[in-house]
Design a protein around this motif. Structure first.
Motif, PDB file in Angstrom:
ATOM      1  N   LEU A  86       4.981   0.266   1.421  1.00 33.24           N
ATOM      2  CA  LEU A  86       4.915  -0.905   0.553  1.00 33.24           C
ATOM      3  C   LEU A  86       5.971  -0.811  -0.536  1.00 33.24           C
ATOM      4  N   ILE A  87       6.390   0.404  -0.829  1.00 33.90           N
ATOM      5  CA  ILE A  87       7.501   0.653  -1.748  1.00 33.90           C
ATOM      6  C   ILE A  87       8.529   1.408  -0.919  1.00 33.90           C
ATOM      7  N   LYS A  88       9.701   0.838  -0.744  1.00 29.46           N
ATOM      8  CA  LYS A  88      10.711   1.446   0.115  1.00 29.46           C
ATOM      9  C   LYS A  88      11.488   2.547  -0.583  1.00 29.46           C
ATOM     10  N   CYS A  89      12.011   2.254  -1.746  1.00 30.41           N
ATOM     11  CA  CYS A  89      12.831   3.259  -2.412  1.00 30.41           C
ATOM     12  C   CYS A  89      11.986   3.969  -3.454  1.00 30.41           C
ATOM     13  N   GLN A  90      12.291   5.212  -3.660  1.00 31.64           N
ATOM     14  CA  GLN A  90      11.506   5.969  -4.618  1.00 31.64           C
ATOM     15  C   GLN A  90      12.432   6.846  -5.441  1.00 31.64           C
ATOM     16  N   GLY A  91      12.154   6.885  -6.728  1.00 29.07           N
ATOM     17  CA  GLY A  91      12.885   7.782  -7.608  1.00 29.07           C
ATOM     18  C   GLY A  91      12.203   9.132  -7.582  1.00 29.07           C
ATOM     19  N   LYS A  92      12.468   9.924  -8.585  1.00 30.79           N
ATOM     20  CA  LYS A  92      11.877  11.261  -8.646  1.00 30.79           C
ATOM     21  C   LYS A  92      10.416  11.221  -9.067  1.00 30.79           C
ATOM     22  N   THR A  93      10.015  10.180  -9.793  1.00 30.53           N
ATOM     23  CA  THR A  93       8.645  10.125 -10.318  1.00 30.53           C
ATOM     24  C   THR A  93       8.008   8.753 -10.080  1.00 30.53           C
ATOM     25  N   PRO A  94       7.758   8.387  -8.821  1.00 31.56           N
ATOM     26  CA  PRO A  94       7.155   7.070  -8.577  1.00 31.56           C
ATOM     27  C   PRO A  94       5.758   6.937  -9.175  1.00 31.56           C
ATOM     28  N   GLU A  95       5.030   8.053  -9.271  1.00 31.28           N
ATOM     29  CA  GLU A  95       3.690   7.992  -9.864  1.00 31.28           C
ATOM     30  C   GLU A  95       3.767   7.596 -11.335  1.00 31.28           C
ATOM     31  N   ALA A  96       4.750   8.145 -12.034  1.00 33.47           N
ATOM     32  CA  ALA A  96       4.919   7.807 -13.452  1.00 33.47           C
ATOM     33  C   ALA A  96       5.311   6.343 -13.617  1.00 33.47           C
ATOM     34  N   THR A  97       6.138   5.840 -12.707  1.00 32.38           N
ATOM     35  CA  THR A  97       6.552   4.437 -12.773  1.00 32.38           C
ATOM     36  C   THR A  97       5.353   3.525 -12.524  1.00 32.38           C
ATOM     37  N   MET A  98       4.523   3.884 -11.541  1.00 30.87           N
ATOM     38  CA  MET A  98       3.320   3.093 -11.242  1.00 30.87           C
ATOM     39  C   MET A  98       2.378   3.107 -12.445  1.00 30.87           C
ATOM     40  N   ALA A  99       2.146   4.289 -13.013  1.00 32.53           N
ATOM     41  CA  ALA A  99       1.248   4.398 -14.168  1.00 32.53           C
ATOM     42  C   ALA A  99       1.762   3.554 -15.326  1.00 32.53           C
ATOM     43  N   SER A 100       3.048   3.634 -15.588  1.00 26.93           N
ATOM     44  CA  SER A 100       3.638   2.859 -16.678  1.00 26.93           C
ATOM     45  C   SER A 100       3.459   1.365 -16.442  1.00 26.93           C
ATOM     46  N   ALA A 101       3.710   0.921 -15.223  1.00 28.28           N
ATOM     47  CA  ALA A 101       3.599  -0.507 -14.903  1.00 28.28           C
ATOM     48  C   ALA A 101       2.168  -1.011 -15.086  1.00 28.28           C
ATOM     49  N   LEU A 102       1.192  -0.254 -14.577  1.00 23.54           N
ATOM     50  CA  LEU A 102      -0.197  -0.718 -14.637  1.00 23.54           C
ATOM     51  C   LEU A 102      -0.781  -0.622 -16.044  1.00 23.54           C
ATOM     52  N   TYR A 103      -0.575   0.514 -16.713  1.00 22.58           N
ATOM     53  CA  TYR A 103      -1.108   0.652 -18.074  1.00 22.58           C
ATOM     54  C   TYR A 103      -0.489  -0.385 -19.014  1.00 22.58           C
ATOM     55  N   THR A 104       0.819  -0.595 -18.887  1.00 26.34           N
ATOM     56  CA  THR A 104       1.490  -1.570 -19.750  1.00 26.34           C
ATOM     57  C   THR A 104       0.967  -2.969 -19.483  1.00 26.34           C
ATOM     58  N   ASP A 105       0.783  -3.318 -18.214  1.00 27.22           N
ATOM     59  CA  ASP A 105       0.295  -4.650 -17.869  1.00 27.22           C
ATOM     60  C   ASP A 105      -1.098  -4.890 -18.447  1.00 27.22           C
ATOM     61  N   VAL A 106      -1.994  -3.927 -18.266  1.00 28.02           N
ATOM     62  CA  VAL A 106      -3.369  -4.080 -18.764  1.00 28.02           C
ATOM     63  C   VAL A 106      -3.404  -4.113 -20.286  1.00 28.02           C
ATOM     64  N   LYS A 107      -2.615  -3.257 -20.904  1.00 27.14           N
ATOM     65  CA  LYS A 107      -2.660  -3.182 -22.367  1.00 27.14           C
ATOM     66  C   LYS A 107      -2.055  -4.428 -23.021  1.00 27.14           C
ATOM     67  N   ARG A 108      -0.997  -4.960 -22.442  1.00 27.19           N
ATOM     68  CA  ARG A 108      -0.344  -6.143 -23.035  1.00 27.19           C
ATOM     69  C   ARG A 108      -1.087  -7.436 -22.733  1.00 27.19           C
ATOM     70  N   LYS A 109      -1.544  -7.582 -21.497  1.00 28.16           N
ATOM     71  CA  LYS A 109      -2.142  -8.857 -21.080  1.00 28.16           C
ATOM     72  C   LYS A 109      -3.660  -8.899 -21.236  1.00 28.16           C
ATOM     73  N   LEU A 110      -4.283  -7.735 -21.389  1.00 28.62           N
ATOM     74  CA  LEU A 110      -5.737  -7.627 -21.525  1.00 28.62           C
ATOM     75  C   LEU A 110      -6.458  -8.395 -20.421  1.00 28.62           C
ATOM     76  N   THR A 111      -7.197  -9.457 -20.763  1.00 20.76           N
ATOM     77  CA  THR A 111      -7.988 -10.170 -19.761  1.00 20.76           C
ATOM     78  C   THR A 111      -7.148 -11.090 -18.885  1.00 20.76           C
ATOM     79  N   LYS A 112      -5.863 -11.248 -19.180  1.00 15.69           N
ATOM     80  CA  LYS A 112      -4.994 -12.086 -18.344  1.00 15.69           C
ATOM     81  C   LYS A 112      -4.268 -11.260 -17.283  1.00 15.69           C
ATOM     82  N   SER A 113      -4.448  -9.955 -17.315  1.00 23.96           N
ATOM     83  CA  SER A 113      -3.845  -9.081 -16.315  1.00 23.96           C
ATOM     84  C   SER A 113      -4.554  -9.256 -14.978  1.00 23.96           C
TER      85      SER A 113
END
Length: 165
Positions: free
Chosen positions: A89-116
């Motif tokens: 589902l993700i074709k290219c990967q850097g050295k830390t895809p887990e960190a990128t995923m965590a950053s994307a999800l935590y940031t989305d939930v924290k910024r958008k709250l109930t609109k995430s």
């Protein structure tokens, strides 16, 4: 007075400029930029069959939604990333895809709250907000079923934040 068309009649017309080839539609890379191969060909890091989220969601968030819809259980960002990579589902990967995923999800939930599109009913576990609309609360859901689906965020205790209080 002579018309301009007569003046040009004796001279050959200039060759029309060649039309440039139409550019392919832009696609987003993992960092939101267009990814470009050496030959100028554009590509995406999002695997086949996965549609980007409406309103722009990013590669990792789109893959996370696909994984969570398929698995229908609360998952950590590491688990989501592992499944997304295994299923291409993700074709290219850097050295830390887990960190990128965590950053994307935590940031989305924290910024958008109930609109995430995501919920975080427990520290470290993510689900989809659409599940709450269905009345589906998977195993491990410890947060209140109040419609928010958000566990409290931890306060950071750093010397910098203490100095600004």
């Amino acid at each position: 007075m002579r018309s301009r068309s007569r003046l040009r009649a004796g001279k050959p017309a200039p060759a029309p400029a060649p039309e440039p080839e139409p550019a392919p539609p832009p696609v987003a890379a993992a960092n939101g930029e267009q990814a470009q191969l050496d030959g100028g060909e554009k590509r995406t890091c999002l695997g086949g069959g996965i549609q980007p989220l409406l309103g722009g969601g990013g590669i990792f968030k789109s893959a996370a939604v696909a994984v969570l819809r398929q698995e229908r259980k609360l998952m950590t960002t590491g688990e989501i990333t592992k499944v997304a990579l295994e299923r291409d589902l993700i074709k290219c990967q850097g050295k830390t895809p887990e960190a990128t995923m965590a950053s994307a999800l935590y940031t989305d939930v924290k910024r958008k709250l109930t609109k995430s599109v995501f919920t975080r009913p427990q520290e470290g576990l993510f689900g989809l907000r659409e599940w709450m609309a269905e009345g589906f609360y998977p195993e491990g859901w410890v947060g209140p079923k109040d419609g928010e689906g958000l566990a409290p965020f931890k306060k950071r205790n750093s010397p910098m934040s203490a100095a600004h209080r």
